[in-house]
Write a protein that holds these residues in place. Structure first.
Motif, mmCIF file in Angstrom:
data_model
loop_
_atom_site.group_PDB
_atom_site.id
_atom_site.type_symbol
_atom_site.label_atom_id
_atom_site.label_comp_id
_atom_site.label_asym_id
_atom_site.label_seq_id
_atom_site.Cartn_x
_atom_site.Cartn_y
_atom_site.Cartn_z
ATOM 1 N N VAL A 198 1.655 -4.105 6.486
ATOM 2 C CA VAL A 198 1.914 -5.439 6.451
ATOM 3 C C VAL A 198 3.288 -5.807 6.962
ATOM 4 N N GLY A 199 4.227 -4.896 6.757
ATOM 5 C CA GLY A 199 5.427 -4.747 7.048
ATOM 6 C C GLY A 199 5.673 -4.824 8.633
ATOM 7 N N LEU A 200 4.844 -4.472 9.374
ATOM 8 C CA LEU A 200 4.921 -4.627 10.667
ATOM 9 C C LEU A 200 4.854 -6.146 11.093
ATOM 10 N N GLY A 201 4.710 -7.178 10.352
ATOM 11 C CA GLY A 201 4.675 -8.522 10.737
ATOM 12 C C GLY A 201 3.646 -8.981 11.783
ATOM 13 N N PHE A 204 -4.033 -9.749 10.786
ATOM 14 C CA PHE A 204 -4.780 -8.914 10.730
ATOM 15 C C PHE A 204 -6.239 -9.834 11.111
ATOM 16 N N LEU A 205 -7.269 -9.099 11.604
ATOM 17 C CA LEU A 205 -8.552 -9.686 11.848
ATOM 18 C C LEU A 205 -9.642 -8.753 11.566
ATOM 19 N N ILE A 206 -10.560 -9.213 10.223
ATOM 20 C CA ILE A 206 -11.690 -8.292 9.916
ATOM 21 C C ILE A 206 -12.822 -9.023 10.162
ATOM 22 N N LEU A 207 -13.864 -8.071 10.904
ATOM 23 C CA LEU A 207 -15.035 -8.487 11.533
ATOM 24 C C LEU A 207 -16.003 -7.580 10.685
ATOM 25 N N CYS A 208 -16.916 -8.297 9.800
ATOM 26 C CA CYS A 208 -17.836 -7.441 8.900
ATOM 27 C C CYS A 208 -19.049 -8.172 8.620
ATOM 28 N N SER A 209 -20.057 -7.642 7.948
ATOM 29 C CA SER A 209 -21.026 -8.006 7.471
ATOM 30 C C SER A 209 -21.423 -7.803 6.012
ATOM 31 N N GLU A 210 -22.251 -8.702 5.306
ATOM 32 C CA GLU A 210 -22.445 -8.708 4.058
ATOM 33 C C GLU A 210 -23.420 -7.364 3.754
ATOM 34 N N SER A 222 -11.917 -6.555 -0.959
ATOM 35 C CA SER A 222 -10.845 -6.269 -1.849
ATOM 36 C C SER A 222 -9.622 -5.939 -1.077
ATOM 37 N N PHE A 223 -9.640 -5.087 0.251
ATOM 38 C CA PHE A 223 -8.602 -4.778 1.208
ATOM 39 C C PHE A 223 -8.049 -6.027 1.500
ATOM 40 N N ALA A 224 -8.599 -7.073 1.905
ATOM 41 C CA ALA A 224 -8.278 -8.439 2.690
ATOM 42 C C ALA A 224 -7.428 -9.220 1.451
ATOM 43 N N GLN A 228 -3.467 -9.816 1.699
ATOM 44 C CA GLN A 228 -3.000 -11.189 1.512
ATOM 45 C C GLN A 228 -1.812 -11.455 0.393
ATOM 46 N N GLY A 229 -2.132 -10.564 -0.568
ATOM 47 C CA GLY A 229 -1.239 -10.536 -1.853
ATOM 48 C C GLY A 229 -0.022 -9.975 -1.382
ATOM 49 N N LEU A 230 0.205 -9.073 -0.630
ATOM 50 C CA LEU A 230 1.398 -8.412 0.212
ATOM 51 C C LEU A 230 1.987 -9.339 1.022
ATOM 52 N N GLY A 231 1.502 -10.591 1.388
ATOM 53 C CA GLY A 231 2.337 -11.315 2.253
ATOM 54 C C GLY A 231 1.757 -11.296 3.586
#
Length: 405
Positions: A198-201, A204-210, A222-224, A228-231
């Motif tokens: 996250v420090g790279l500034g 993120f784009l996550i493409l997934c399926s349920e 959970s990862f997302a 987000q909590g880390l800014g």
């Protein structure tokens, strides 16, 4: 032409042949037998070149192989960026993030045994402007590794026979049991690296399926949330029933729109990074100039204090500021000689530019430091006897005798 990355896999350039301006580079991290040609064509239509990295199946279990491949990929990428800096987007498919990509991030962050020099690190950190995860990120070691080994999309790299399926399952389960502690440490390191990126500034784009069993939806969500909590700036797009690494095939319109928008956003992030680097460089340059100016003023003050100790009125005549012993009526005969030696031994600093005796600062310093009333000063002339100080009054009789003579 395929290039071998230290035994951990291969990588290959796919350059845009269309007559359009190249916007940037997408580094694709594949794992197993995942087919990524359609994704390369998608990025090419947006004006981006592609560097395809195909990691070996066992890289997640042997991180040394992943490190070797990651270091080779970074050196290849830096060859391009040194010639023309541009935005770089890291795109991971399936287990590609654990088979190579996270080691790339570790090398950049300096937390890996392989290191880049400072200039290359700054360059690559400035250029990385986005991270994409298709069907990930996932941890492929442990029980999930056996699922990957049995999945048809991965088995194609080893073969499709039932015997190969049994062997693959036994190998992955055996590796997990044999290196339980080691794999646990690597898993923790893997997730921590992704979070710290996250420090790279970069967004993120996550493409997934349920319904993707190989990339569990709760794990990805959970990862997302952690990112987000880390800014971090993150966007998650989830479909209902598209298969593992099959989201583009089953949802082409939405997938293309999301990727195109993300690449445009990454381009703007890169421009913002360049602007910040320029501002930082300008501030550093201004800071250096201010420091030089202060040093010049300090040198000028020292030089002025030294030079104002003696104000020359002629080639041989000098006025000396009174010493601290004002009560002394006479000085030893060697005082002139000592004063001459002191004057010769004095280190005179060169005057800084723009600070002359006729300049504004020079006049101010002269007016402040040189008093206009010089009564009480010792006035001496070289090669002559010094006059007596004004504080010693000659008797009238002596003056009369001298006048009569």
């Amino acid at each position: 032409m395929l290039t071998t990355g230290g035994g951990g896999g291969t990588f290959h350039w796919f350059r845009n042949d269309q007559d359009i301006k190249i916007q940037g580079i997408v580094v694709l991290f594949g794992w197993g037998s995942v087919q990524l040609k359609s994704y390369i064509d998608l990025y090419s239509s947006c004006g981006w070149n592609s560097l395809l990295v195909l990691a070996h199946f066992f890289n997640p279990f042997f991180p040394e192989r992943a490190t070797s491949l990651a270091f080779s990929v970074l050196n290849e990428l830096l060859e391009e960026l040194r010639a023309r800096p541009c935005p770089v987007v890291l795109a991971s498919f399936s287990g590609g993030s654990q088979a190579c990509m996270y080691k790339v991030l570790q090398i950049i962050e300096g937390t890996c045994e392989a290191h880049l020099n400072l200039d290359d690190t700054r360059l690559i950190m400035t250029c990385i402007s986005g991270q994409m995860y298709d069907s990930g990120p996932v941890n492929v070691t442990g029980d999930l590794g056996a699922r990957f080994a049995l999945n048809s999309s991965v088995l194609n790299v080893l073969g499709s026979s039932k015997l190969v399926s049994m062997v693959a399952k036994g190998v992955t389960s055996g590796l997990d049991a044999m290196f339980l502690t080691r794999f646990g440490s690597h898993r923790s390191e893997y997730w921590q690296t992704l979070y710290s990126s996250v420090g790279l500034g970069a967004p993120f784009l996550i493409l997934c399926s349920e319904n993707d069993e190989l990339a569990p939806y709760p794990v990805i969500c959970s990862f997302a949330q952690q990112v987000q909590g880390l800014g971090g700036h993150i966007r998650l797009i989830g479909w209902k029933d598209s298969p593992h690494v099959g989201h583009y095939k089953h949802n082409p319109t939405q997938y293309r729109a999301a990727v195109t928008e993300f690449l445009d956003h990454s381009m703007s992030i890169f421009n913002q990074k360049l602007q910040k680097v320029g501002e930082r460089t300008g501030m550093e340059g201004m800071h250096d100039k201010i420091c030089e100016l202060i040093c010049d003023l300090q040198k000028a003050a020292v030089d002025s204090n030294q030079s104002l100790r003696r104000v020359a009125t002629g080639p041989n005549d000098h006025f000396f500021l009174p010493s601290s012993a004002e009560g002394q009526t006479t000085k030893e005969s060697g005082s002139l000689h000592d004063e001459e030696n002191d004057r010769k031994s004095t280190v005179h600093l060169g005057s800084p530019p723009g600070l002359g005796p006729h300049s504004v600062l020079g006049q101010v310093l002269f007016d402040v430091c040189v008093p206009k009333n010089i009564e009480g000063w010792d006035i001496k002339f070289e090669n002559r006897k010094p006059f007596e100080t004004a504080s010693i009054r000659s008797s009238p009789l002596k003056r009369m005798r001298r006048s009569r003579l």
